[in-house]
Design a protein around this motif. Structure first.
Motif, mmCIF file in Angstrom:
data_model
loop_
_atom_site.group_PDB
_atom_site.id
_atom_site.type_symbol
_atom_site.label_atom_id
_atom_site.label_comp_id
_atom_site.label_asym_id
_atom_site.label_seq_id
_atom_site.Cartn_x
_atom_site.Cartn_y
_atom_site.Cartn_z
ATOM 1 N N VAL A 44 -4.680 3.654 5.309
ATOM 2 C CA VAL A 44 -3.473 3.918 6.115
ATOM 3 C C VAL A 44 -2.311 3.046 5.642
ATOM 4 O O VAL A 44 -1.172 3.516 5.499
ATOM 5 C CB VAL A 44 -3.764 3.671 7.606
ATOM 6 C CG1 VAL A 44 -2.475 3.734 8.417
ATOM 7 C CG2 VAL A 44 -4.755 4.705 8.122
ATOM 8 N N LEU A 45 -2.605 1.767 5.377
ATOM 9 C CA LEU A 45 -1.552 0.866 4.907
ATOM 10 C C LEU A 45 -1.012 1.290 3.542
ATOM 11 O O LEU A 45 0.201 1.262 3.312
ATOM 12 C CB LEU A 45 -2.091 -0.569 4.842
ATOM 13 C CG LEU A 45 -2.339 -1.262 6.182
ATOM 14 C CD1 LEU A 45 -3.004 -2.613 5.963
ATOM 15 C CD2 LEU A 45 -1.024 -1.436 6.948
ATOM 16 N N ILE A 46 -1.926 1.704 2.652
ATOM 17 C CA ILE A 46 -1.493 2.170 1.323
ATOM 18 C C ILE A 46 -0.645 3.426 1.445
ATOM 19 O O ILE A 46 0.383 3.586 0.765
ATOM 20 C CB ILE A 46 -2.721 2.421 0.424
ATOM 21 C CG1 ILE A 46 -3.410 1.090 0.094
ATOM 22 C CG2 ILE A 46 -2.318 3.137 -0.857
ATOM 23 C CD1 ILE A 46 -4.730 1.251 -0.647
ATOM 24 N N PHE A 47 -1.066 4.346 2.327
ATOM 25 C CA PHE A 47 -0.295 5.584 2.536
ATOM 26 C C PHE A 47 1.109 5.273 3.054
ATOM 27 O O PHE A 47 2.101 5.836 2.573
ATOM 28 C CB PHE A 47 -1.039 6.480 3.520
ATOM 29 C CG PHE A 47 -0.272 7.712 3.909
ATOM 30 C CD1 PHE A 47 -0.215 8.810 3.060
ATOM 31 C CD2 PHE A 47 0.421 7.769 5.117
ATOM 32 C CE1 PHE A 47 0.495 9.944 3.418
ATOM 33 C CE2 PHE A 47 1.132 8.886 5.473
ATOM 34 C CZ PHE A 47 1.174 9.989 4.615
ATOM 35 N N LEU A 48 1.177 4.364 4.042
ATOM 36 C CA LEU A 48 2.488 3.999 4.598
ATOM 37 C C LEU A 48 3.362 3.326 3.548
ATOM 38 O O LEU A 48 4.568 3.578 3.472
ATOM 39 C CB LEU A 48 2.307 3.082 5.805
ATOM 40 C CG LEU A 48 1.672 3.709 7.052
ATOM 41 C CD1 LEU A 48 1.443 2.648 8.124
ATOM 42 C CD2 LEU A 48 2.549 4.836 7.594
ATOM 43 N N LEU A 49 2.745 2.486 2.709
ATOM 44 C CA LEU A 49 3.503 1.814 1.655
ATOM 45 C C LEU A 49 4.026 2.808 0.629
ATOM 46 O O LEU A 49 5.185 2.732 0.211
ATOM 47 C CB LEU A 49 2.619 0.764 0.976
ATOM 48 C CG LEU A 49 3.265 -0.031 -0.168
ATOM 49 C CD1 LEU A 49 4.469 -0.811 0.355
ATOM 50 C CD2 LEU A 49 2.263 -0.976 -0.803
ATOM 51 N N CYS A 50 3.171 3.768 0.246
ATOM 52 C CA CYS A 50 3.601 4.796 -0.722
ATOM 53 C C CYS A 50 4.736 5.649 -0.156
ATOM 54 O O CYS A 50 5.687 5.973 -0.858
ATOM 55 C CB CYS A 50 2.408 5.675 -1.100
ATOM 56 S SG CYS A 50 1.158 4.849 -2.097
ATOM 57 N N ALA A 51 4.607 6.010 1.133
ATOM 58 C CA ALA A 51 5.656 6.812 1.770
ATOM 59 C C ALA A 51 6.974 6.044 1.806
ATOM 60 O O ALA A 51 8.048 6.604 1.537
ATOM 61 C CB ALA A 51 5.232 7.206 3.189
ATOM 62 N N PHE A 52 6.874 4.752 2.125
ATOM 63 C CA PHE A 52 8.083 3.925 2.166
ATOM 64 C C PHE A 52 8.727 3.833 0.786
ATOM 65 O O PHE A 52 9.952 3.966 0.648
ATOM 66 C CB PHE A 52 7.731 2.536 2.682
ATOM 67 C CG PHE A 52 8.879 1.562 2.638
ATOM 68 C CD1 PHE A 52 9.873 1.594 3.603
ATOM 69 C CD2 PHE A 52 8.974 0.627 1.614
ATOM 70 C CE1 PHE A 52 10.943 0.709 3.558
ATOM 71 C CE2 PHE A 52 10.032 -0.259 1.557
ATOM 72 C CZ PHE A 52 11.021 -0.219 2.529
ATOM 73 N N MET A 54 8.365 5.945 -1.740
ATOM 74 C CA MET A 54 8.828 7.252 -2.179
ATOM 75 C C MET A 54 10.174 7.611 -1.546
ATOM 76 O O MET A 54 11.126 7.979 -2.232
ATOM 77 C CB MET A 54 7.794 8.323 -1.840
ATOM 78 C CG MET A 54 8.177 9.733 -2.308
ATOM 79 S SD MET A 54 6.888 10.940 -1.928
ATOM 80 C CE MET A 54 6.957 10.938 -0.124
ATOM 81 N N TYR A 55 10.248 7.473 -0.219
ATOM 82 C CA TYR A 55 11.496 7.807 0.469
ATOM 83 C C TYR A 55 12.588 6.786 0.167
ATOM 84 O O TYR A 55 13.773 7.130 0.111
ATOM 85 C CB TYR A 55 11.264 7.916 1.972
ATOM 86 C CG TYR A 55 10.567 9.189 2.371
ATOM 87 C CD1 TYR A 55 11.249 10.401 2.383
ATOM 88 C CD2 TYR A 55 9.215 9.191 2.691
ATOM 89 C CE1 TYR A 55 10.610 11.576 2.729
ATOM 90 C CE2 TYR A 55 8.561 10.371 3.042
ATOM 91 C CZ TYR A 55 9.269 11.555 3.052
ATOM 92 O OH TYR A 55 8.631 12.725 3.385
ATOM 93 N N GLY A 56 12.185 5.530 -0.047
ATOM 94 C CA GLY A 56 13.171 4.522 -0.429
ATOM 95 C C GLY A 56 13.765 4.820 -1.792
ATOM 96 O O GLY A 56 14.978 4.716 -1.991
ATOM 97 N N ALA A 57 12.897 5.213 -2.739
ATOM 98 C CA ALA A 57 13.387 5.556 -4.080
ATOM 99 C C ALA A 57 14.283 6.789 -4.031
ATOM 100 O O ALA A 57 15.306 6.854 -4.722
ATOM 101 C CB ALA A 57 12.204 5.804 -5.011
#
Length: 265
Positions: A44-52, A54-57
């Motif tokens: 869950v933490l990895i997914f949230l980090l990837c989403a952050f 991705m959307y940040g980029a």
């Protein structure tokens, strides 16, 4: 009363003992469950980090693109303003006013070297800039009131064409006479560059066949071009509406749109 409390305490102690005994007897299963929950939390933490990330980029990319496009628009308006001033100065100093061409402007140094690439005048979008003497503005009695010239920015992306059409390029007081949008085809035919001269309604003649099979010529109602508009004496609003610009910039996904401006010398 005391006996009941003692009984409840014994039951609680006995229950805790059973739980401890179960855990000791099933230690492997308890450890496996604990590991599974830890793994789920990590996922869950990895997914949230990837989403952050991705959307940040994506946000940073959009922000950078906005700044880049804004800079191109500013560079283009500054370039056009400088070019128009240089052309007018060259016109004043030149005796053969009707023989001014892009070649004579370049040869005379009337074009800044920063705008030249391989001997051609280019705009910030890497497209060519076209120039020609335009039709003179005449009075109602047919006398020449003002000589005019026209320039076009070619090789524009669709959105850049629409955005540039919304810029206030000047007023009639400042010498702007008309603006047009269009595109450049494979034969280098620039519709905006051609249409910027055509401000009045065009009478079209169409061929129709009568009941005897004979072809007759009929005049259709006058037609105004929607991709070209005459300048006004105020610059409170863009000359072309956003809808007219969107409809007139006819290059689609190709980088072949054009914008033409017609100025008085």
């Amino acid at each position: 009363m005391h006996e009941q409390a003692t009984e409840n305490s014994e039951k609680t102690t006995d229950g805790l003992a059973k739980i401890r005994a179960y855990r000791l007897a099933n230690q492997n299963e308890v450890d496996a469950m604990t590991k599974r929950w830890r793994m789920v939390r990590k996922i869950v933490l990895i997914f949230l980090l990837c989403a952050f990330l991705m959307y940040g980029a994506k946000f940073l990319q959009l922000a950078w693109r906005h700044v880049y496009d804004y800079d191109l628009l500013n560079s283009t308006t500054a370039q056009v303003s400088q070019l128009v001033d240089n052309i007018r100065q060259f016109y004043i100093l030149n005796d053969k006013k009707n023989e001014i061409t892009m070649s004579t402007l370049i040869a005379a140094g009337a074009v800044p070297t920063t705008m030249l690439k391989n001997g051609k005048l280019v705009n910030p979008y890497a497209g060519n800039i076209n120039f020609a003497i335009s039709s003179p503005i005449q009075t109602n009695k047919g006398y020449v009131a003002l000589d005019t010239f026209k320039i076009s920015l070619q090789g524009l992306p669709y959105q850049a064409c629409v955005d540039l059409a919304q810029i206030q390029w000047g007023t009639t007081t400042q010498g702007l006479y008309a603006i047009a949008v269009g595109s450049v085809d494979e034969l280098e035919n620039d519709t905006a560059f051609n249409d910027v001269d055509e401000l009045d309604a065009v009478d079209e003649v169409i061929q129709v066949q009568d009941k005897n099979g004979q072809w007759q010529q009929l005049a259709s109602p006058p037609r105004y071009k929607t991709n070209v508009v005459r300048a006004m004496n105020t610059n409170m609003v863009p000359l072309l509406s956003e809808n007219a610009a969107a409809f007139g910039c006819t290059c689609g996904d190709e980088k072949k749109c054009s914008l033409a401006l017609r100025y008085a010398f």
